[in-house]
Every structure is written in structure tokens, then in C-alpha cells.
Motif scaffolding. Sequence first.
Motif, PDB file in Angstrom:
ATOM      1  N   PRO A  64     -19.256  28.771 -16.675  1.00 33.79           N
ATOM      2  CA  PRO A  64     -18.648  27.535 -16.163  1.00 33.79           C
ATOM      3  C   PRO A  64     -17.178  27.732 -15.829  1.00 33.79           C
ATOM      4  O   PRO A  64     -16.508  28.622 -16.361  1.00 33.79           O
ATOM      5  N   GLU A  65     -16.684  26.876 -14.961  1.00 33.47           N
ATOM      6  CA  GLU A  65     -15.267  26.927 -14.599  1.00 33.47           C
ATOM      7  C   GLU A  65     -14.420  26.590 -15.820  1.00 33.47           C
ATOM      8  O   GLU A  65     -14.878  25.943 -16.756  1.00 33.47           O
ATOM      9  N   ASN A  66     -13.188  27.018 -15.823  1.00 34.57           N
ATOM     10  CA  ASN A  66     -12.225  26.875 -16.928  1.00 34.57           C
ATOM     11  C   ASN A  66     -12.405  27.929 -18.008  1.00 34.57           C
ATOM     12  O   ASN A  66     -11.567  28.045 -18.898  1.00 34.57           O
ATOM     13  N   THR A  67     -13.500  28.709 -17.948  1.00 34.54           N
ATOM     14  CA  THR A  67     -13.691  29.756 -18.939  1.00 34.54           C
ATOM     15  C   THR A  67     -13.466  31.146 -18.344  1.00 34.54           C
ATOM     16  O   THR A  67     -13.216  32.092 -19.081  1.00 34.54           O
ATOM     17  N   ASP A  68     -13.563  31.258 -17.005  1.00 38.23           N
ATOM     18  CA  ASP A  68     -13.536  32.575 -16.386  1.00 38.23           C
ATOM     19  C   ASP A  68     -12.201  33.289 -16.565  1.00 38.23           C
ATOM     20  O   ASP A  68     -12.162  34.467 -16.932  1.00 38.23           O
ATOM     21  N   LEU A 219     -26.058  24.614 -14.000  1.00 40.22           N
ATOM     22  CA  LEU A 219     -25.636  23.938 -12.775  1.00 40.22           C
ATOM     23  C   LEU A 219     -25.058  22.560 -13.067  1.00 40.22           C
ATOM     24  O   LEU A 219     -23.990  22.196 -12.559  1.00 40.22           O
ATOM     25  N   LEU A 220     -25.753  21.783 -13.899  1.00 44.03           N
ATOM     26  CA  LEU A 220     -25.282  20.436 -14.220  1.00 44.03           C
ATOM     27  C   LEU A 220     -23.957  20.473 -14.967  1.00 44.03           C
ATOM     28  O   LEU A 220     -23.062  19.652 -14.721  1.00 44.03           O
ATOM     29  N   PHE A 221     -23.828  21.439 -15.894  1.00 46.56           N
ATOM     30  CA  PHE A 221     -22.586  21.535 -16.657  1.00 46.56           C
ATOM     31  C   PHE A 221     -21.430  21.955 -15.749  1.00 46.56           C
ATOM     32  O   PHE A 221     -20.301  21.463 -15.898  1.00 46.56           O
ATOM     33  N   SER A 222     -21.706  22.854 -14.800  1.00 46.61           N
ATOM     34  CA  SER A 222     -20.664  23.256 -13.842  1.00 46.61           C
ATOM     35  C   SER A 222     -20.239  22.085 -12.973  1.00 46.61           C
ATOM     36  O   SER A 222     -19.049  21.905 -12.692  1.00 46.61           O
ATOM     37  N   ILE A 223     -21.218  21.275 -12.524  1.00 50.53           N
ATOM     38  CA  ILE A 223     -20.891  20.080 -11.732  1.00 50.53           C
ATOM     39  C   ILE A 223     -20.033  19.122 -12.537  1.00 50.53           C
ATOM     40  O   ILE A 223     -19.055  18.550 -12.035  1.00 50.53           O
ATOM     41  N   TYR A 224     -20.388  18.958 -13.808  1.00 51.38           N
ATOM     42  CA  TYR A 224     -19.605  18.060 -14.673  1.00 51.38           C
ATOM     43  C   TYR A 224     -18.181  18.579 -14.857  1.00 51.38           C
ATOM     44  O   TYR A 224     -17.210  17.823 -14.757  1.00 51.38           O
ATOM     45  N   ASN A 227     -16.104  18.179 -11.576  1.00 51.95           N
ATOM     46  CA  ASN A 227     -15.864  16.844 -11.034  1.00 51.95           C
ATOM     47  C   ASN A 227     -15.403  15.815 -12.062  1.00 51.95           C
ATOM     48  O   ASN A 227     -14.718  14.858 -11.694  1.00 51.95           O
ATOM     49  N   PHE A 228     -15.774  15.985 -13.318  1.00 53.12           N
ATOM     50  CA  PHE A 228     -15.478  14.938 -14.294  1.00 53.12           C
ATOM     51  C   PHE A 228     -14.708  15.447 -15.520  1.00 53.12           C
ATOM     52  O   PHE A 228     -13.753  14.818 -15.953  1.00 53.12           O
ATOM     53  N   GLY A 229     -15.140  16.553 -16.055  1.00 54.04           N
ATOM     54  CA  GLY A 229     -14.557  17.011 -17.314  1.00 54.04           C
ATOM     55  C   GLY A 229     -13.380  17.947 -17.122  1.00 54.04           C
ATOM     56  O   GLY A 229     -13.510  18.999 -16.494  1.00 54.04           O
ATOM     57  N   ASN A 230     -12.239  17.566 -17.614  1.00 56.17           N
ATOM     58  CA  ASN A 230     -11.053  18.423 -17.580  1.00 56.17           C
ATOM     59  C   ASN A 230     -10.662  18.733 -19.020  1.00 56.17           C
ATOM     60  O   ASN A 230      -9.896  18.010 -19.645  1.00 56.17           O
TER      61      ASN A 230
END
Length: 294
Positions: A64-68, A219-224, A227-230
Motif C-alpha cells: 500500500p501507499e505510504n509504506t513504500d 486493492l480496496l485498502f490501496s483505494i482507501y 483517497n480517504f486515509g492519511n
Amino acid sequence: MKIKPFFNEMICRVQDDEVNAIAAQLTYYQILSFFPFLIFLITLLSYTTISRQDVLDEITGILPENTDQMILNLITETVSSRSETLLSLGMIATIWTASRGVMAIIRGINKAYDEAENRHYVVVRGISILYTLYLALVLLVLFIMLVFGEVIGRQVFSFFELPQYFGTVWGMMQYLIPLVVIFFVFVFLYHSAPNRKLKYKEVFPGAIFTTTGLIVVSLLFSIYINNFGNFAKTYGSIGGVIALLIWMYLINITIILGGEINAALTNLREGKRREQCKPFGYYLILPFKQKKEK
């Protein structure tokens, strides 16, 4: 098979078998072995023509994004500051720690089948270590496929002089083959983990659910996340760690649920049910029922 009894059984099992707790325990062991395993994998691949950056690009593309960026910085710093001997010794500890996570899965699946673990500790530990090594080998093959799949395809087409449209077919197979391999990884796990004899066809439903669930959850967690979770705003500099933990926790719930699905289907075929199961929809109407009683 009727859908309603199956869902009744699954609702009961999620509570009785402490799926959330087992997933949390599994996440703990995974996070201990996750980074050392990636470091060892990159060190191992340094003896091949695969570059470190190619591997990191594939890893960060899955996560997921923010971990890479967090993982990239940690691995780069660690690999550059440790010797190969220490990395090898660290991998031994990694395999041991990761195998404890597999043992947690074994306990969870045994609980799903209502089976007591009476196999010798050495046998159970051996199964867990074997599965850990098997998973490491599978991941190595998958990385090779993802990084060099296109090159391998071109060489094969050139050698056998295959028609041009085979390139499109290979482009699809490059991603289909890893999915099939992952499917059989879970078939092996769900077949060998419980302390009872099972036919391979009996564990196919759970393996299909888990393989599909890994993709859907990611996929759903990446979308979240996108778009929503910071998490960076909430947790600051450790936002990437928190995102990674939540993602791994959701993945582990999916893995445990795959075993529960196999166990539920097996028990229903044998005419067994959990006596304390609540009817389907009980937890949806419970708040209204409590309000009416007041």
C-alpha cells in the motif's frame, strides 16, 4: 449446500475461534520477520542479474501507499551497513520467527476443525519451517517472473519462432501464473496444516477465497489509503508502519477465514454444527431488539 446455514456457521466461527486474535498474533510474527526476509532476499538476488532496484520496485508496487518509501529507506540502509555473514545468520532467525507465524495458522485451522493438536512438536515445527522455505522459494520465483517475465517471453518466442499474438497471451500469463502459484501455496497450507486427513479438493474453496481475497483486500485498502486515509496526519512519521500493520492484519484475517471456510463446509457435509451459533442476521437485528426490550 444452502447459503443460510453456511453463513450462520461462519458468523459463529469468527467469534468462537477468535479469528481477529489469531490474525493479530500472526501479524506480530510477520512484522518481526518481514524486513529481515526482504533484506535476505535482496542479498540473495545480488548474485543474479536482477538488480536491487528492480526488486524494490516490484515490492513497493505491491505494498500500500505510504509504506513504500519507509521500506525502501530501511532496506537500503540495512543492506549497506551489514555484512553478508550477519545477513545469513539473520535469515536463520527470520525463518524461525516466520515459522512461528505458520504455527499460529496451524493452531487456528486446528481450532476451526475442532481438532486437538497431538502431533509431536518437532513434526509441527518441521511443517511450519518447510512451508516457510516453500513460501520463500515461491516468492523468489514470483519476483523473477515479474521482473524478467517479458524478457523470458521474448526469448521463448524467438527460440520457437512463435506467432506474434503469443506475446499478448504471455503478457496475460505473466500475471496469471503467479496467481496460480499462490493458489497452490494455500492449497498446500490448508491441506497439511490441520491435524486430520483431508482430500485436496476439500481445501480448494478456502484456497480460492484466500487467493481472490488477497487481491481484493489489497486493492480496496490501496483505494482507501489513496483517497480517504492519511495515516501520516494521524500518526506522524510512523504512519507508514501503521498502514503496513493494518494491511498485513487484513491479509491475515483473509488467510484464517480461508481455513474457516474449508472447516465449515466439511462440518456441514458431516452434519456437524456449532451449537451456540446465532441465526443469520442476528447481529443486524440485535440493536433493534434491545431497543424494543427497553
